[in-house]
Design a protein around this motif. Structure first.
Motif, PDB file in Angstrom:
ATOM      1  N   UNK A  48       5.813  13.528   2.227  1.00  0.00           N
ATOM      2  CA  UNK A  48       5.474  14.518   3.249  1.00  0.00           C
ATOM      3  C   UNK A  48       4.827  13.783   4.425  1.00  0.00           C
ATOM      4  N   UNK A  49       5.682  13.082   5.171  1.00  0.00           N
ATOM      5  CA  UNK A  49       5.233  12.302   6.317  1.00  0.00           C
ATOM      6  C   UNK A  49       6.094  12.643   7.522  1.00  0.00           C
ATOM      7  N   UNK A  50       5.708  12.125   8.677  1.00  0.00           N
ATOM      8  CA  UNK A  50       6.459  12.419   9.887  1.00  0.00           C
ATOM      9  C   UNK A  50       7.861  11.831   9.836  1.00  0.00           C
ATOM     10  N   UNK A  51       8.006  10.677   9.197  1.00  0.00           N
ATOM     11  CA  UNK A  51       9.314  10.029   9.068  1.00  0.00           C
ATOM     12  C   UNK A  51       9.566   9.723   7.589  1.00  0.00           C
ATOM     13  N   UNK A  52       9.948  10.726   6.815  1.00  0.00           N
ATOM     14  CA  UNK A  52      10.028  10.559   5.358  1.00  0.00           C
ATOM     15  C   UNK A  52      11.063   9.539   4.896  1.00  0.00           C
ATOM     16  N   UNK A  53      12.136   9.340   5.671  1.00  0.00           N
ATOM     17  CA  UNK A  53      13.174   8.421   5.207  1.00  0.00           C
ATOM     18  C   UNK A  53      12.735   6.956   5.215  1.00  0.00           C
ATOM     19  N   UNK A  54      11.581   6.678   5.810  1.00  0.00           N
ATOM     20  CA  UNK A  54      11.037   5.321   5.711  1.00  0.00           C
ATOM     21  C   UNK A  54      10.795   4.919   4.260  1.00  0.00           C
ATOM     22  N   UNK A  55      10.539   5.905   3.425  1.00  0.00           N
ATOM     23  CA  UNK A  55      10.270   5.614   2.016  1.00  0.00           C
ATOM     24  C   UNK A  55      11.467   4.979   1.325  1.00  0.00           C
ATOM     25  N   UNK A  56      12.674   5.268   1.807  1.00  0.00           N
ATOM     26  CA  UNK A  56      13.869   4.671   1.193  1.00  0.00           C
ATOM     27  C   UNK A  56      13.847   3.158   1.305  1.00  0.00           C
ATOM     28  N   UNK A  57      13.271   2.640   2.379  1.00  0.00           N
ATOM     29  CA  UNK A  57      13.178   1.190   2.563  1.00  0.00           C
ATOM     30  C   UNK A  57      11.864   0.626   2.040  1.00  0.00           C
ATOM     31  N   UNK A  58      10.834   1.456   1.973  1.00  0.00           N
ATOM     32  CA  UNK A  58       9.498   0.955   1.640  1.00  0.00           C
ATOM     33  C   UNK A  58       9.163   1.026   0.158  1.00  0.00           C
ATOM     34  N   UNK A  59       9.903   1.837  -0.619  1.00  0.00           N
ATOM     35  CA  UNK A  59       9.579   2.020  -2.030  1.00  0.00           C
ATOM     36  C   UNK A  59      10.733   1.592  -2.927  1.00  0.00           C
ATOM     37  N   UNK A  60      10.373   1.197  -4.146  1.00  0.00           N
ATOM     38  CA  UNK A  60      11.405   0.827  -5.123  1.00  0.00           C
ATOM     39  C   UNK A  60      11.142   1.370  -6.518  1.00  0.00           C
ATOM     40  N   UNK A 119      -6.262  14.950 -14.821  1.00  0.00           N
ATOM     41  CA  UNK A 119      -5.296  13.917 -14.429  1.00  0.00           C
ATOM     42  C   UNK A 119      -4.941  13.952 -12.950  1.00  0.00           C
ATOM     43  N   UNK A 120      -5.527  14.894 -12.192  1.00  0.00           N
ATOM     44  CA  UNK A 120      -5.279  14.931 -10.763  1.00  0.00           C
ATOM     45  C   UNK A 120      -6.060  13.832 -10.046  1.00  0.00           C
ATOM     46  N   UNK A 121      -5.414  13.242  -9.047  1.00  0.00           N
ATOM     47  CA  UNK A 121      -6.051  12.178  -8.273  1.00  0.00           C
ATOM     48  C   UNK A 121      -5.711  12.333  -6.796  1.00  0.00           C
ATOM     49  N   UNK A 122      -6.648  11.925  -5.935  1.00  0.00           N
ATOM     50  CA  UNK A 122      -6.380  11.811  -4.507  1.00  0.00           C
ATOM     51  C   UNK A 122      -6.886  10.454  -4.041  1.00  0.00           C
ATOM     52  N   UNK A 123      -5.989   9.667  -3.464  1.00  0.00           N
ATOM     53  CA  UNK A 123      -6.309   8.353  -2.918  1.00  0.00           C
ATOM     54  C   UNK A 123      -6.120   8.391  -1.406  1.00  0.00           C
ATOM     55  N   UNK A 124      -7.043   7.802  -0.689  1.00  0.00           N
ATOM     56  CA  UNK A 124      -6.946   7.703   0.766  1.00  0.00           C
ATOM     57  C   UNK A 124      -6.759   6.232   1.131  1.00  0.00           C
ATOM     58  N   UNK A 125      -5.709   5.946   1.884  1.00  0.00           N
ATOM     59  CA  UNK A 125      -5.417   4.573   2.310  1.00  0.00           C
ATOM     60  C   UNK A 125      -5.484   4.480   3.830  1.00  0.00           C
ATOM     61  N   UNK A 126      -5.611   3.256   4.325  1.00  0.00           N
ATOM     62  CA  UNK A 126      -5.684   3.040   5.770  1.00  0.00           C
ATOM     63  C   UNK A 126      -4.337   3.201   6.445  1.00  0.00           C
ATOM     64  N   UNK A 127      -3.268   2.789   5.767  1.00  0.00           N
ATOM     65  CA  UNK A 127      -1.940   2.788   6.382  1.00  0.00           C
ATOM     66  C   UNK A 127      -0.898   3.324   5.416  1.00  0.00           C
ATOM     67  N   UNK A 128       0.244   3.715   5.968  1.00  0.00           N
ATOM     68  CA  UNK A 128       1.359   4.134   5.115  1.00  0.00           C
ATOM     69  C   UNK A 128       1.896   2.970   4.303  1.00  0.00           C
ATOM     70  N   UNK A 129       1.851   1.777   4.851  1.00  0.00           N
ATOM     71  CA  UNK A 129       2.304   0.604   4.083  1.00  0.00           C
ATOM     72  C   UNK A 129       1.502   0.473   2.795  1.00  0.00           C
TER      73      UNK A 129
END
Length: 441
Positions: free
Chosen positions: A323-335, A296-306
């Motif tokens: 685990x990114x340079x600016x982790x709090x961006x996820x608060x606005x980018x994810x739901x 059940x392990x997976x690794x996906x590679x994307x072009x951008x954080x978006x």
């Protein structure tokens, strides 16, 4: 270009229950419903080899068990519970009763009333999940639940000491040593010696989860639970060794626990693969974590954080670690997530054990429409209405009558008509108000 570096080898976990599990659970529930304590004792003996004089521990038994626990361990339990109690109290403080006047003389209000009785299931078996006692018992008590009955399976023919201590320190009013479907059924339905509860909470194996599913409606439940899930979003900033360690920390929950990495860096993804291969042989729980990662392990590679955040939202994972340079961006980018863990200083096991947020969280994509267990789950948000101004009642009555007739609800309409006539002098076209029922203005 986005691509999958490591696909899952196994089929996704099904949202429907195994038919054999469904049938077994239904049979046990029906037996407990009919035969009460006798059925509970029969299945406890059959499945756990456990048939004490009473499944409920006495106060003396609880005190004896707690006194046998090293004080340093009790201190650790108390520390964790202070964190969880503090966060649950902050949640409760954010929930307000209120009353508002929506029209002159029309008052609407809201009250938050605790559920009367809650049942908390604290799993045993593979691991003594003491943290589940904190999350289910303590949170209910902060909400104001008067009676919390906590239950846990026996451990090799004895009450599991550390789980009993955790339930006691969390504030359980009753502690049962009883596991499996028989425990869930007894708490939901009640028996001669076990009073029923109004909501069931806590994780468990497939049989416990199915029992909660079948009893939902007769009682409330916290969530429909599936295998533990974790997902990490990482960029070039992430340390691959940390990513690998944190993925495996959740893989050991079960051989069907999905562990997913979404990264913008192919180099990070490949390094994580290498670290996991190196770490697994020395992990004491490799027999569990190994199959989980393999299947059940997976690794996906994307072009951008978006793109990474969008893909993470589609997974709607129980635990999402950033685990990114600016982790709090996820608060606005994810739901869509059960809980977010922001930055390298934070990890999912903190949420599981000690940081204060609740670890009973949605799985199997349920994060698309619900959050996890929280103090509000033990509160009933109830409304009330009062119309003090006769003119307002007359106005509402006229509009209620018209709207009700649009839906062909004549009885509803007449209740409105009556107020319009009594308080506003409108004609009552379908009858007359008896003299004794006329209200003096």
């Amino acid at each position: 270009m986005s691509f999958v570096l490591k696909p899952a080898a196994g089929e996704p976990t099904q949202r429907t229950s195994n038919p054999a599990v469904v049938d077994t659970v239904a049979s046990v529930i029906a037996d407990v419903r009919t035969n009460g304590d006798d059925a509970v004792r029969k299945y406890s003996q059959q499945f756990d080899g456990w048939s004490p004089k009473s499944f409920r521990l006495s106060e003396d038994e609880v005190r004896s068990i707690v006194s046998s626990i090293p004080e340093s361990t009790l201190d650790d339990l108390r520390f964790a519970q202070r964190q969880i109690r503090g966060f649950a109290q902050a949640q409760k403080d954010s929930i307000q009763d209120f009353e508002t006047e929506t029209l002159p003389g029309v008052f609407l209000g809201q009250r938050n009333i605790p559920i009367d009785a809650s049942g908390a299931y604290v799993p045993g078996g593979r691991y003594p999940l003491t943290a589940s006692a904190h999350m289910t018992v303590l949170t209910a008590k902060v909400a104001g639940v008067e009676r919390v009955a906590a239950t846990t399976p026996p451990n090799e023919g004895l009450p599991p000491q550390i789980s009993v201590a955790a339930m006691h320190l969390a504030g359980a009013d009753e502690i049962l040593v009883l596991g499996g479907v028989q425990a869930i059924a007894a708490l939901a339905l009640g028996t001669e010696t076990i009073a029923p509860v109004s909501i069931l909470t806590g994780p468990g194996n497939a049989y416990v989860a199915e029992a909660k599913r079948q009893l939902f409606g007769e009682v409330g439940i916290d969530l429909f639970a599936g295998p533990t899930e974790t997902l990490i979003v990482a960029d070039d900033y992430a340390d691959p060794f940390t990513v690998a360690v944190d993925l495996l920390s959740q893989a050991e929950h079960g051989p069907d626990s999905p562990c997913v990495l979404i990264t913008t860096s192919e180099a990070v993804g490949r390094a994580v693969l290498d670290h996991i291969d190196a770490l697994l042989p020395g992990l004491q729980t490799n027999a569990i974590a190994g199959p989980a990662w393999r299947d059940y392990g997976q690794i996906h590679v994307t072009d951008t954080l978006t793109e990474a955040y969008a893909l993470a939202d589609r997974f709607a994972s129980e635990h999402v670690q950033i685990l990114t340079e600016e982790p709090r961006q996820a608060l606005e980018s994810m739901r869509n997530y059960g809980a977010l863990f922001l930055g390298e200083g934070t990890c999912v096991p903190y949420g599981d054990k000690v940081i204060g947020t609740n670890h009973v969280l949605p799985t199997l994509g349920a994060a698309r429409y619900t959050g996890g267990l929280w103090v509000g789950k033990f509160l009933k948000t109830l409304t009330y209405q009062e119309v003090r101004d006769p003119a307002a009642s007359a106005q509402l009555g006229e509009i209620c009558g018209r709207l009700s007739r649009l839906e062909k609800f004549e009885g509803h309409a007449r209740s409105g008509d009556l107020r319009a006539a009594k308080f506003g002098g409108a004609d009552l076209l379908w009858g007359e108000i008896p003299t004794r029922a006329v209200t003096e203005q």
